[in-house]
Write an enzyme that holds these catalytic residues in place. Structure first.
Site, PDB file in Angstrom:
ATOM      1  N   ASP A 176      -0.779 -29.212  22.382  1.00 31.35           N
ATOM      2  CA  ASP A 176       0.590 -28.882  21.963  1.00 31.35           C
ATOM      3  C   ASP A 176       0.585 -28.085  20.659  1.00 31.35           C
ATOM      4  O   ASP A 176      -0.304 -28.230  19.827  1.00 31.35           O
ATOM      5  CB  ASP A 176       1.404 -30.177  21.801  1.00 31.35           C
ATOM      6  CG  ASP A 176       2.896 -29.895  21.740  1.00 31.35           C
ATOM      7  OD1 ASP A 176       3.334 -28.840  22.252  1.00 31.35           O
ATOM      8  OD2 ASP A 176       3.626 -30.730  21.175  1.00 31.35           O
ATOM      9  N   ASN A 204       7.898 -28.785  32.013  1.00 28.48           N
ATOM     10  CA  ASN A 204       7.762 -27.404  31.515  1.00 28.48           C
ATOM     11  C   ASN A 204       8.371 -26.372  32.471  1.00 28.48           C
ATOM     12  O   ASN A 204       8.653 -25.240  32.069  1.00 28.48           O
ATOM     13  CB  ASN A 204       6.292 -27.054  31.225  1.00 28.48           C
ATOM     14  CG  ASN A 204       5.717 -27.750  30.008  1.00 28.48           C
ATOM     15  OD1 ASN A 204       4.515 -27.983  29.928  1.00 28.48           O
ATOM     16  ND2 ASN A 204       6.563 -28.095  29.034  1.00 28.48           N
TER      17      ASN A 204
END
Ligand code: IPE
Ligand code: IPE
Ligand code: MG
Length: 255
Positions: free
Chosen positions: A20, A68
């Protein structure tokens, strides 16, 4: 100084990573988010190579979550393009390094060109014995658990399975990760302290590491430092270890 895995300590068999911070890295560098994902792909190469060299058996990378898909279409297609070019570029190198590729997630949602490239890469790397690189793509832990429950329910409905015969081991055989050991270490970069629907079942007894480093800046040294720290953690799995009947730090409960 580069820390090295401790010869005496146990090496983790399986490392799982939530990669991330690409978007914030891009922002810091005054660039668009996609540039952050491109920079993140270089870190993937570095970490894959390092883990294979260290002797890690399985590396799971969270590349794209079921959530996502809700990002802007432009970013989703850029990520898919990156995945496609990663596979095209790296498959040969994975074969050379003896790295077997595997993918988990709802792969049927991927577009057919990406899916074909992924299937091809998994097929040609299958004989690799150095390490398994497990990519979580279009992956969500809750989806995975629901799919396992559905598969078991079908067996029960068909009369091939007693409901009472469902054990954690049987359940795990229906997960995408069947046959892989649970992660020993889970690393999340990017400074967020959450799991974001990653390996919800498999992380039950995993040692967790949260790093503030943005994924494109994550280094081999930081990885080695985490492995070194892991080698000095005491994993009890709910038990009391031999000789661990109490220390001076134990709280005494007074009545
Ligand atoms: C992680 O980076 C990569 C993917 C989720 C595909 P992000 O894109 O989430 O980066 P931040 O969290 O916005 O910085
Ligand atoms: C988790 O990161 C998914 C991947 C790294 C692939 P996100 O950036 O999507 O997670 P949230 O939104 O911060 O929970
Ligand atoms: Mg993020």
């Amino acid at each position: 100084m580069t820390e090295t895995p401790d010869q005496a300590g146990p090496l983790p068999r399986h490392i799982a990573i939530i990669m991330d911070g690409n978007g914030r890295w891009a922002k810091q560098h005054g660039r668009i988010r996609v540039k952050g994902h491109e920079a993140g792909a270089d870190t993937v190469d570095l970490v894959v190579r390092s883990c294979a060299e260290i002797g890690i058996e399985v590396l799971t990378l969270y590349a794209f979550s079921s959530e996502n898909w809700l990002r802007p279409a432009f970013e989703v297609s850029a990520l898919m393009r990156l995945l496609h070019s990663y596979l095209k570029r790296e498959t040969g190198r994975l074969v050379e390094q003896g790295i077997r590729l595997r993918a988990i997630g709802r792969l049927e949602r991927l577009d057919s060109a990406v899916r074909r490239e992924l299937e091809k890469a998994c097929e040609v790397t299958a004989p690799g014995r150095t390490m398994t690189l497990n990519l979580a793509i279009s992956y969500g832990g809750r989806d995975e658990i629901c799919d396992a429950a559905t598969a078991l329910a079908r067996e029960v409905a068909a009369g091939n399975l007693e409901p009472g015969a469902i054990t954690p081991e049987r359940f795990a055989e229906k997960l995408n990760t069947a046959g892989l050991p649970d992660p020993d270490i889970m690393i999340r970069t990017g400074g967020e302290y959450r799991i974001s629907n990653f390996l919800l079942w498999q992380l039950a007894y995993t040692e967790l590491y949260f790093s503030n480093t943005l994924w494109p800046d994550f280094s081999r040294d930081e990885l080695l430092g985490i492995i070194h720290d892991f080698q000095h953690r005491e994993r009890r799995f709910g038990r009391v270890l031999e000789g661990g009947e109490g220390t001076s730090h134990d709280l005494e409960i007074k009545g």
